[in-house]
Design an enzyme around this catalytic site. Structure first.
Site, PDB file in Angstrom:
ATOM      1  N   SER A 160       0.841  -1.199   0.000  1.00 30.81           N
ATOM      2  CA  SER A 160       0.000   0.000   0.000  1.00 30.81           C
ATOM      3  C   SER A 160       0.875   1.247   0.000  1.00 30.81           C
ATOM      4  O   SER A 160       2.093   1.176   0.040  1.00 30.81           O
ATOM      5  CB  SER A 160      -0.912  -0.003   1.218  1.00 30.81           C
ATOM      6  OG  SER A 160      -0.135   0.146   2.394  1.00 30.81           O
ATOM      7  N   LYS A 161       0.216   2.358  -0.037  1.00 25.68           N
ATOM      8  CA  LYS A 161       0.903   3.658  -0.080  1.00 25.68           C
ATOM      9  C   LYS A 161       1.948   3.794   1.021  1.00 25.68           C
ATOM     10  O   LYS A 161       3.018   4.332   0.815  1.00 25.68           O
ATOM     11  CB  LYS A 161      -0.121   4.783   0.092  1.00 25.68           C
ATOM     12  CG  LYS A 161      -1.058   4.929  -1.080  1.00 25.68           C
ATOM     13  CD  LYS A 161      -0.718   6.183  -1.878  1.00 25.68           C
ATOM     14  CE  LYS A 161      -1.760   6.517  -2.929  1.00 25.68           C
ATOM     15  NZ  LYS A 161      -2.290   5.404  -3.672  1.00 25.68           N
ATOM     16  N   ARG A 162       1.604   3.276   2.183  1.00 30.71           N
ATOM     17  CA  ARG A 162       2.504   3.486   3.312  1.00 30.71           C
ATOM     18  C   ARG A 162       3.834   2.758   3.142  1.00 30.71           C
ATOM     19  O   ARG A 162       4.780   2.998   3.897  1.00 30.71           O
ATOM     20  CB  ARG A 162       1.766   3.129   4.598  1.00 30.71           C
ATOM     21  CG  ARG A 162       2.144   1.894   5.324  1.00 30.71           C
ATOM     22  CD  ARG A 162       1.114   1.553   6.392  1.00 30.71           C
ATOM     23  NE  ARG A 162       0.570   0.225   6.150  1.00 30.71           N
ATOM     24  CZ  ARG A 162       1.226  -0.885   6.440  1.00 30.71           C
ATOM     25  NH1 ARG A 162       2.421  -0.820   6.977  1.00 30.71           N
ATOM     26  NH2 ARG A 162       0.693  -2.060   6.187  1.00 30.71           N
TER      27      ARG A 162
END
Length: 497
Positions: free
Chosen positions: A269-271
């Site tokens: 994911s983005k994180r």
RNA sequence: GGGCCCUUCGUCUAUCGGUUAGGACAUCAGAUUUUCAAUCUGGGAAGACGGGUUCGACUCCCGUAGGGCCUGCCA
């Protein structure tokens, strides 16, 4: 020379025995079928790195087999699909260097064809109209879950409501008994009990075809021989197989590749830093490095780590793709990128650094390219990305007179100033202005002064770079060139203390 | 809940019944030394667990545990 005839399965012993044909194996692909693969992303606004890897595997396999690689945009979700999102996919594939062998197919444009197949299924009794309301469906879903079974529609065996044209969907009528085999090229044979498979909706109440129908029809019409896609579709493959069989179409070979996870093993994911291929491009990774890294993520060929497209194509076989999901490893990606940075054409690196600098909003100078071209060969070994390369070149791009940081200025005292002045005079006599030659001169100078390089190295670096960030001294001098180097020393020495 | 998939060093992988379980990245130590990096040398580091099958299992089978996917009128 006598050659053994190629036997079909069952030939030989059974030859001549009428009716003794080998049993049909539903998922045994025709070995002579021309290889056609495809990547079928949906335009969601970004292109996931996992999609990129799946595209790469499809591309490699097609190339390996001398087949074709196609692109289909799955834009049947009208809410999410935009021209911009489609462009993102084109750009992503383009950047990665994975050009499809034919213009892209847009799934939504083929809706009429999908409806036609839905109707054919309906007429053949392989599909039925389901009039369940959303409430009824929700109740059935809950009940089925509680009972641990697949949902069932009462309309499967019921006549449509008389003379009504109430809202309804069309569901595929799957068999309730028996089993369906998906002979996956990566996972191996996977058997599904047909009773576990629900009757999926193939046409929505608004007449728009659903994904599971559209993929089957499109893959068939595009003559896709090998469906290489994400792991998350393995369950769908069974239901799709049933649709193929209902239409008496040849079932393609399936290969379900595991997903890419983040470094912590969770869904990427983005994180985790990045997710979309565009982000990797902006971070300064080279497309050939991405291809090499992605190929090694979930696939391997002995101890080989760094290899180009030709080798990958020669070696790649979907059957060798690893079954388990892989984690994205930034360290390794950086290492691979560093390798390609080292061997990349330097003019190209200059261009890429210029682009990166422009994205940062830096105003270019006329001689930037020339300065970069001189500095890049000297600093690139230490760069893991184009962005880092740009940072490493910063000293060369700085304009005179340099502003010295406090720490740099503190390295200039009476002693070092005097020594730098003598060094400047000494270097003035240096005609072979290259890195090895300059290193030699620096050593000669140190010897003449009776000190080690440490006695004036820091001050020289400070004066040449302003902030102390520069490659080794000889390299810095070489990158800057004679005039700029001596000029910078002169600037610092002539400045009042 | 049900179905399905997966499980070798921290990470990516090799092995495909008999190996001191190999390589790469990362890491640690040393060398070099003009910051950082790069470079060179060396080290540590793995078959989730429990049962089988077998002369022999990381490799085959079963179970357990832990991850994941699907179970949408999303794709």
């Amino acid at each position: 020379m006598i050659r053994a005839p190629t036997l079909r399965r069952g030939d030989g012993r059974d030859a001549g025995a009428p009716g003794a044909l080998p049993p049909v194996e539903p998922n045994m692909p025709d070995p002579d079928r021309p290889v056609v693969t495809r990547i079928a992303p949906s335009p969601t606004g970004s292109m996931h790195i996992g999609t990129a890897r799946t595209a790469l595997f499809n591309w490699l396999y097609a190339r390996h087999c001398g087949g074709r690689f196609l692109l289909r945009i799955e834009d049947t979700d009208r809410e999410r699909s935009t021209e911009v999102a489609v462009q993102v996919i084109f750009d992503g594939l383009d950047w990665l260097g994975l050009q499809p062998d034919a213009p892209p197919v847009f799934q939504f444009a083929r809706a009429d064809r999908h409806r036609e197949v839905a109707m054919a299924l309906l007429e053949a009794g392989r599909a039925y109209r389901c009039y369940m309301t959303v409430e009824e469906l929700a109740a059935e879903r809950e009940k089925a879950r509680a009972e641990g079974r697949a949902i069932r529609s009462p309309w499967r065996d019921r006549e449509p409501p008389a003379g009504s044209n109430t809202s309804h969907v069309i569901r595929f009528r799957g068999p309730l008994e028996g089993e369906t085999l998906v002979d996956d090229m990566i996972k191996g044979p996977v058997v599904f009990q047909n009773r576990e498979l629900d009757d999926l909706v193939i046409l929505r109440s608004d007449g728009v075809p659903t994904y599971n129908l559209a993929v089957v029809v499109d893959d068939h019409d595009m003559d896709i021989s090998h469906v290489i896609r994400g792991d998350d579709h393995l369950n769908n493959a069974a239901r799709q197989t049933l649709i193929y069989q209902s239409m008496a179409w040849e079932v393609p070979a399936f290969a379900h590749v595991p997903l890419i996870h983040g470094p912590d093993g969770a869904k990427l994911s983005k994180r985790h830093g990045a997710q979309a291929v565009g982000e990797f491009a902006d971070m300064g990774f080279l497309p050939e490095a991405m291809r090499n890294y992605l190929a090694r993520l979930g696939w391997g060929h002995g101890d080989d780590e760094l290899f180009g497209d030709e080798q990958a194509i020669a070696w790649f076989d979907v059957r060798d793709v690893v079954k388990a999901p892989a984690r994205l490893d930034w360290n390794k990606l950086h290492h691979v990128n560093n390798h390609y940075l080292r061997i990349a054409d330097e003019e190209r690196l200059v261009r890429l650094v210029m682009e990166a600098l422009a994205r940062r909003g830096r105003t270019p100078h006329a001689d930037d390219e020339a300065r970069l071209l001189a500095a890049i060969p000297i600093v690139k070994d230490g760069a893991k990305t184009i962005l880092e390369l740009a940072d490493l070149c910063a000293f060369a791009l700085a304009r005179r007179p340099l502003v010295l940081t406090e720490k740099s200025a503190s390295l200039l005292n009476e002693e070092t100033r005097a020594r730098l002045a003598r060094l400047a005079a000494f270097l003035l006599e240096t005609h072979e202005w290259d890195q090895p030659g300059l290193l030699e001169r620096l050593r000669e100078f140190a010897a003449a002064e009776g000190v080690g390089l440490g006695k004036f190295g820091g001050a020289l670096r400070a004066v040449l770079s302003g902030d102390g960030s520069a490659p080794d001294l000889a390299g810095a001098l070489a990158a800057l060139g004679r005039d700029e180097s001596l000029g910078r020393i002169d600037d610092a020495l002539s400045r009042s203390q």
